[in-house]
Design an enzyme around this catalytic site. Sequence first.
Site, short mmCIF file in Angstrom:
data_model
loop_
_atom_site.label_atom_id
_atom_site.label_comp_id
_atom_site.label_asym_id
_atom_site.label_seq_id
_atom_site.Cartn_x
_atom_site.Cartn_y
_atom_site.Cartn_z
N LYS A 127 11.56 -4.87 11.49
CA LYS A 127 11.30 -3.75 11.60
C LYS A 127 12.50 -2.88 11.42
O LYS A 127 12.48 -1.74 10.90
CB LYS A 127 10.62 -3.29 12.88
N LYS A 209 0.55 -12.30 1.66
CA LYS A 209 -0.91 -12.39 2.06
C LYS A 209 -1.34 -10.93 2.11
O LYS A 209 -0.84 -9.86 1.98
CB LYS A 209 -0.80 -12.73 3.72
N LYS A 212 -2.70 -4.85 5.24
CA LYS A 212 -2.95 -3.32 5.70
C LYS A 212 -1.94 -2.48 4.59
O LYS A 212 -2.42 -1.50 4.12
CB LYS A 212 -3.05 -2.71 6.96
P1 ADP Z 1 -1.91 -6.59 8.76
O1 ADP Z 1 -0.71 -7.68 8.28
O2 ADP Z 1 -2.88 -6.42 7.52
O3 ADP Z 1 -1.32 -5.52 9.30
P2 ADP Z 1 -2.46 -7.08 11.46
O4 ADP Z 1 -0.81 -7.84 11.38
O5 ADP Z 1 -2.97 -6.20 11.95
O6 ADP Z 1 -2.84 -7.24 9.87
O7 ADP Z 1 -3.53 -8.72 11.54
C1 ADP Z 1 -4.51 -8.49 12.51
C2 ADP Z 1 -4.95 -9.84 12.67
O8 ADP Z 1 -5.28 -10.46 11.20
C3 ADP Z 1 -4.14 -10.95 13.10
O9 ADP Z 1 -4.70 -11.85 13.96
C4 ADP Z 1 -3.55 -11.64 11.78
O10 ADP Z 1 -3.29 -12.88 11.83
C5 ADP Z 1 -4.81 -11.26 11.02
N1 ADP Z 1 -4.55 -11.37 9.41
C6 ADP Z 1 -3.74 -10.23 8.79
N2 ADP Z 1 -3.64 -10.43 7.62
C7 ADP Z 1 -4.19 -11.64 7.20
C8 ADP Z 1 -4.32 -12.49 6.07
N3 ADP Z 1 -4.14 -12.19 4.96
N4 ADP Z 1 -5.03 -13.97 5.96
C9 ADP Z 1 -5.43 -14.43 7.50
N5 ADP Z 1 -5.35 -13.60 8.76
C10 ADP Z 1 -4.76 -12.18 8.69
#
Ligand code: ADP
Length: 350
Positions: A127, A209, A212
């Site tokens: 960050k 991956k 969001k």
């Molecule tokens: P993002 O990376 O999209 O902001 P978050 O960090 O808020 O998502 O993650 C929320 C939940 O979703 C967590 O438990 C995270 O491990 C899971 N998660 C997020 N992206 C993936 C992905 N591409 N594949 C599997 N699990 C994911």
Amino acid sequence: MVKNGFLIHYLRSSMEKEIVLSGIRPTGFLHLGNYFGAMRNYVRMQDEYNCYFFVANWHSLTTHPDTKTLQESVLRVVAENIACGLDPEKVSLYVQSDVPEIAELYLYLNMLAYKGELEKTTSFKDKVRLQPENVNAGLLTYPVLQAADILIHRAVKVPVGKDQEQNLEMARNFAERFNYRYGETFPLPYAFNYNSELVKILGLDGNGKMSKSENQNTTLFLADEDDAIRNKIKKAKTDQGPLAPNSVKPDYIENLFTLMKLVSSADTLKKFEDDFNNSSDGNCIIRYGDMKKQLAEDMVSFIQPIRNQALDLQNNKELLIKIIRQGADKARSSASNTLSIVRKAVGMDY
Ligand code: ADP
Ligand code: TRP
């Protein structure tokens, strides 16, 4: 008499259910990675455990200080969780800022967290690189707030992806320090997943991956319209086909098969697996165009009902507000119980 015996048995078994907690930050639209990496597990856990799921709106302030669209995002996340199968009658589904007890526990835990260890966490360092103009104290103490989220219900199982391992380790450290200094208060929480191998959904270009905040065109969102889903899958990265039978699949091809495994029938998956395995240089049997068309249709069938139900719920704001109030009531009753034990342990119970 028998009835009473049954009731006591029921009450005891519900009290003995292990406590589960997880949270999602309302920083964008939920996507397929969130569904298969997190929400699918939440839904499965709701019958077996005593579950608390919440929207981490305080955490989102560490990176998204502009709150113009925050309320809308919070309600959308709640609606999408319900549309994915979470039952607000079975679990406590709440918003972090509705449970002020978390903030008080965060304060006590902050006294047990050290600047050095907080500065060393990977998410903090990431960050700092991403937003050098806003290295606020909330960002530094993010893992302390996360520990407070978990410990306020004395949760032991936390369904999260691999990226959260370090935050869970820190939560255990803070809990242990508290227990050592003020007496046994918190059980130690651990990350939880049903499969030993955590699912990771890659972006449709095979780079990183689905997320969001990363490339919107390579992420499939639960709110995507049918044609958006079709277009994104149509543009997913493929190649000229395998050069030898039974080849190892490149990441981006493996990801298409992973998605197919999650949303298509076993027969469909097998057909394309066989086509892939029987292909070789000069004899390409697998047609990625057909595979993507089939995957797109199956994905539309999968996402459509979730999207529609989430939209219906979002149009019924009154119901959503009622649900989060009810969730907050359940969460606050558990949180205030823990907090009175904590205050007593620390010596703040006048
Ligand atoms: P993002 O990376 O999209 O902001 P978050 O960090 O808020 O998502 O993650 C929320 C939940 O979703 C967590 O438990 C995270 O491990 C899971 N998660 C997020 N992206 C993936 C992905 N591409 N594949 C599997 N699990 C994911
Ligand atoms: N940090 C988590 C994430 O980015 C969100 C979160 C906040 C959380 N508090 C939590 C997850 C408590 C599990 C438990 O995904």
